[in-house]
Motif scaffolding. Sequence first.
Motif, mmCIF file in Angstrom:
data_model
loop_
_atom_site.group_PDB
_atom_site.id
_atom_site.type_symbol
_atom_site.label_atom_id
_atom_site.label_comp_id
_atom_site.label_asym_id
_atom_site.label_seq_id
_atom_site.Cartn_x
_atom_site.Cartn_y
_atom_site.Cartn_z
ATOM 1 N N ALA A 1 60.436 55.302 70.453
ATOM 2 C CA ALA A 1 59.677 55.673 71.478
ATOM 3 C C ALA A 1 58.860 57.030 71.142
ATOM 4 O O ALA A 1 59.443 58.012 70.961
ATOM 5 C CB ALA A 1 60.289 55.555 72.783
ATOM 6 N N PHE A 2 57.669 56.903 71.030
ATOM 7 C CA PHE A 2 56.698 58.180 70.930
ATOM 8 C C PHE A 2 55.874 58.143 72.083
ATOM 9 O O PHE A 2 54.807 57.351 72.105
ATOM 10 C CB PHE A 2 56.016 57.999 69.501
ATOM 11 N N GLU B 1 56.214 57.474 75.351
ATOM 12 C CA GLU B 1 56.265 56.196 76.261
ATOM 13 C C GLU B 1 56.786 56.397 77.471
ATOM 14 O O GLU B 1 57.566 55.447 78.056
ATOM 15 C CB GLU B 1 57.056 55.201 75.289
ATOM 16 N N ASP C 1 60.986 59.703 69.253
ATOM 17 C CA ASP C 1 60.295 59.907 67.787
ATOM 18 C C ASP C 1 59.234 61.340 68.080
ATOM 19 O O ASP C 1 58.019 61.454 67.837
ATOM 20 C CB ASP C 1 59.338 58.725 67.613
ATOM 21 N N ASN D 1 57.721 64.379 65.192
ATOM 22 C CA ASN D 1 57.343 62.774 65.019
ATOM 23 C C ASN D 1 57.328 62.649 63.592
ATOM 24 O O ASN D 1 56.484 62.737 62.630
ATOM 25 C CB ASN D 1 55.768 62.792 65.373
ATOM 26 N N GLY E 1 57.264 59.220 62.559
ATOM 27 C CA GLY E 1 56.789 57.869 62.087
ATOM 28 C C GLY E 1 57.865 56.571 62.861
ATOM 29 O O GLY E 1 58.871 56.841 62.620
ATOM 30 N N HIS E 2 57.201 55.439 63.282
ATOM 31 C CA HIS E 2 57.767 54.518 63.652
ATOM 32 C C HIS E 2 58.943 53.881 62.833
ATOM 33 O O HIS E 2 60.115 53.519 63.037
ATOM 34 C CB HIS E 2 56.655 53.464 63.738
ATOM 35 N N ALA F 1 61.746 56.199 62.642
ATOM 36 C CA ALA F 1 62.572 56.236 63.877
ATOM 37 C C ALA F 1 63.390 54.986 63.845
ATOM 38 O O ALA F 1 64.758 55.076 64.275
ATOM 39 C CB ALA F 1 61.563 56.221 65.113
ATOM 40 N N ASP G 1 59.813 47.135 70.161
ATOM 41 C CA ASP G 1 58.816 48.274 70.372
ATOM 42 C C ASP G 1 59.032 48.681 72.097
ATOM 43 O O ASP G 1 59.678 47.889 72.817
ATOM 44 C CB ASP G 1 57.536 47.678 70.506
ATOM 45 N N ASP H 1 56.961 49.382 74.215
ATOM 46 C CA ASP H 1 55.487 49.146 75.125
ATOM 47 C C ASP H 1 55.698 47.581 75.987
ATOM 48 O O ASP H 1 54.734 47.524 76.508
ATOM 49 C CB ASP H 1 54.665 49.334 74.445
ATOM 50 N N GLN I 1 55.289 44.890 74.648
ATOM 51 C CA GLN I 1 54.592 43.952 73.908
ATOM 52 C C GLN I 1 55.758 42.851 73.575
ATOM 53 O O GLN I 1 55.315 41.682 73.167
ATOM 54 C CB GLN I 1 54.104 44.505 72.927
ATOM 55 N N LYS J 1 42.388 44.368 65.738
ATOM 56 C CA LYS J 1 43.552 44.646 65.197
ATOM 57 C C LYS J 1 44.023 43.144 64.557
ATOM 58 O O LYS J 1 44.717 42.860 63.441
ATOM 59 C CB LYS J 1 44.636 45.009 66.503
ATOM 60 N N GLN K 1 48.733 54.053 75.405
ATOM 61 C CA GLN K 1 47.802 53.363 74.434
ATOM 62 C C GLN K 1 48.486 53.216 73.106
ATOM 63 O O GLN K 1 49.835 53.986 72.852
ATOM 64 C CB GLN K 1 46.848 54.603 74.073
ATOM 65 N N SER K 2 48.193 52.587 72.189
ATOM 66 C CA SER K 2 48.835 52.007 70.750
ATOM 67 C C SER K 2 48.761 53.503 70.093
ATOM 68 O O SER K 2 47.932 54.203 70.071
ATOM 69 C CB SER K 2 47.783 51.241 70.202
ATOM 70 N N LYS K 3 49.951 53.577 69.265
ATOM 71 C CA LYS K 3 50.311 54.851 68.664
ATOM 72 C C LYS K 3 49.818 54.678 67.315
ATOM 73 O O LYS K 3 49.726 55.553 66.568
ATOM 74 C CB LYS K 3 51.688 55.257 68.772
ATOM 75 N N ARG L 1 46.243 55.275 60.593
ATOM 76 C CA ARG L 1 47.628 54.990 60.338
ATOM 77 C C ARG L 1 48.091 53.680 59.930
ATOM 78 O O ARG L 1 48.686 53.519 59.064
ATOM 79 C CB ARG L 1 48.509 55.275 61.695
HETATM 80 N N1 UDP Z 1 56.270 54.548 67.651
HETATM 81 C C1 UDP Z 1 56.915 55.481 67.038
HETATM 82 N N2 UDP Z 1 56.456 56.491 66.512
HETATM 83 C C2 UDP Z 1 55.359 56.589 65.930
HETATM 84 C C3 UDP Z 1 54.492 55.454 66.389
HETATM 85 C C4 UDP Z 1 54.878 54.604 67.198
HETATM 86 O O1 UDP Z 1 58.223 55.439 67.355
HETATM 87 O O2 UDP Z 1 54.856 57.603 65.308
HETATM 88 C C5 UDP Z 1 56.583 53.549 68.482
HETATM 89 C C6 UDP Z 1 56.055 53.193 69.591
HETATM 90 O O3 UDP Z 1 56.632 54.191 70.644
HETATM 91 C C7 UDP Z 1 56.252 51.831 69.882
HETATM 92 C C8 UDP Z 1 56.497 51.149 68.557
HETATM 93 O O4 UDP Z 1 56.719 52.225 67.851
HETATM 94 O O5 UDP Z 1 57.624 51.582 70.699
HETATM 95 C C9 UDP Z 1 55.043 50.573 68.262
HETATM 96 O O6 UDP Z 1 54.048 51.247 68.525
HETATM 97 P P1 UDP Z 1 52.623 50.781 69.096
HETATM 98 O O7 UDP Z 1 52.961 49.898 70.335
HETATM 99 O O8 UDP Z 1 51.877 51.959 69.430
HETATM 100 O O9 UDP Z 1 51.941 49.949 68.079
HETATM 101 P P2 UDP Z 1 51.359 48.620 68.126
HETATM 102 O O10 UDP Z 1 51.824 47.697 68.898
HETATM 103 O O11 UDP Z 1 49.877 48.984 68.901
HETATM 104 O O12 UDP Z 1 51.040 48.010 66.988
#
Ligand code: UDP
Length: 323
Positions: free
Chosen positions: A25-26, A28, A56, A84, A86-87, A90, A107, A109, A111, A145, A217-219, A224
């Motif tokens: 979670a970044f 969130e 993160d 941070n 990165g995903h 983390a 994730d 969020d 989704q 996307k 919002q999307s991270k 990236r």
């Molecule tokens: N996330 C993270 N570090 C980062 C970027 C994203 O831990 O530097 C987490 C974010 O909190 C989420 C997951 O990775 O739980 C996916 O990110 P996001 O929903 O923004 O990506 P998308 O769904 O838009 O591809």
Amino acid sequence: MMGREGRLEGPMKNKNFKVSVVIPAFNEEGNIQELTEKLVDILKDYDDYEILFVDDGSQDNTLEILKRLHEKNSRIHYISLARNFGHQNALKAGLDHASGDCVVTMDADLQHPPELIPQLIEKWLEGYDVVYTIRKGDPGVSFIKRKTSGMFYRLMNRLSDIHLPRGAADFRLLDRTVVDVLKDLKEYYLFFRGITAWVGFRQCRIEYTPEKRFAGQSKYSMRRMLGFALTGITSFSLKPLRLSILLGVSLALLAFVYGVYVILMKIFSGQAAPGWASVLVSVLFIGGIQLIVLGIIGEYIGKLFMESKQRPHYVIREKSRES
Ligand code: UDP
Ligand code: MG
């Protein structure tokens, strides 16, 4: 297929194992509460579980919320990274610290629908070691996307030896044996989608329709995502380097043919090839190609350089339990 021993039988069905859910979670703060409530509601049917958040390096109230949740429910844990990372890093931190017999990554969020987790576990109980999910139709995902992601998967499958199913995300269940393999990986540039395809074991897929992001919002910015795609390709393929060789050879051949043509012109018609424009264009063209190829080589050398440092994937600032 053999099921997980002793875990499938009748009323004892959900009794003999622990489920870990790992969630990076970044920033969130708007999602965590809602997600946790849903998860607890689903996981209470299982005998033992833990929910492990990896903060993160969030700059909002994510960590405070996690601490509050941990105080109320001791099955909810957190790891807070020093910045941070990165995903993917983390995720690695979460996998390293999860203690379950199976680990679900998802994730923060919403989704990735938590309602799918029982299905993932069901498949695991049937004996699969990796249960991954595939986005099917994606109303919750923006047009750009969707297009760029489609292009990426096509390119990735063209260039590398592993097969990445289109629409695979970091929403999957891994058996303990697989988690232990992933924990031992030392590579600095992580691309879990590729690695889980690469490890093998018994794999199975489940389709789902992603939701819209619940809050925030999307991270992943365009930049990236590009970096992420590049990591994916360079982690699993040397083909870009080979393509450079091919390009070089074909250009050299072309230049040779053109050279022969110019000489013949000189001999038979007594005049050199007219104009400097053609010279300039070919010089620029070849110069450009050389820079591109150098860039590709540089990309690999840079990655090699980073790998050779053997830095850890993440640094932990604080966490809710010792191990
Ligand atoms: N996330 C993270 N570090 C980062 C970027 C994203 O831990 O530097 C987490 C974010 O909190 C989420 C997951 O990775 O739980 C996916 O990110 P996001 O929903 O923004 O990506 P998308 O769904 O838009 O591809
Ligand atoms: Mg998302």
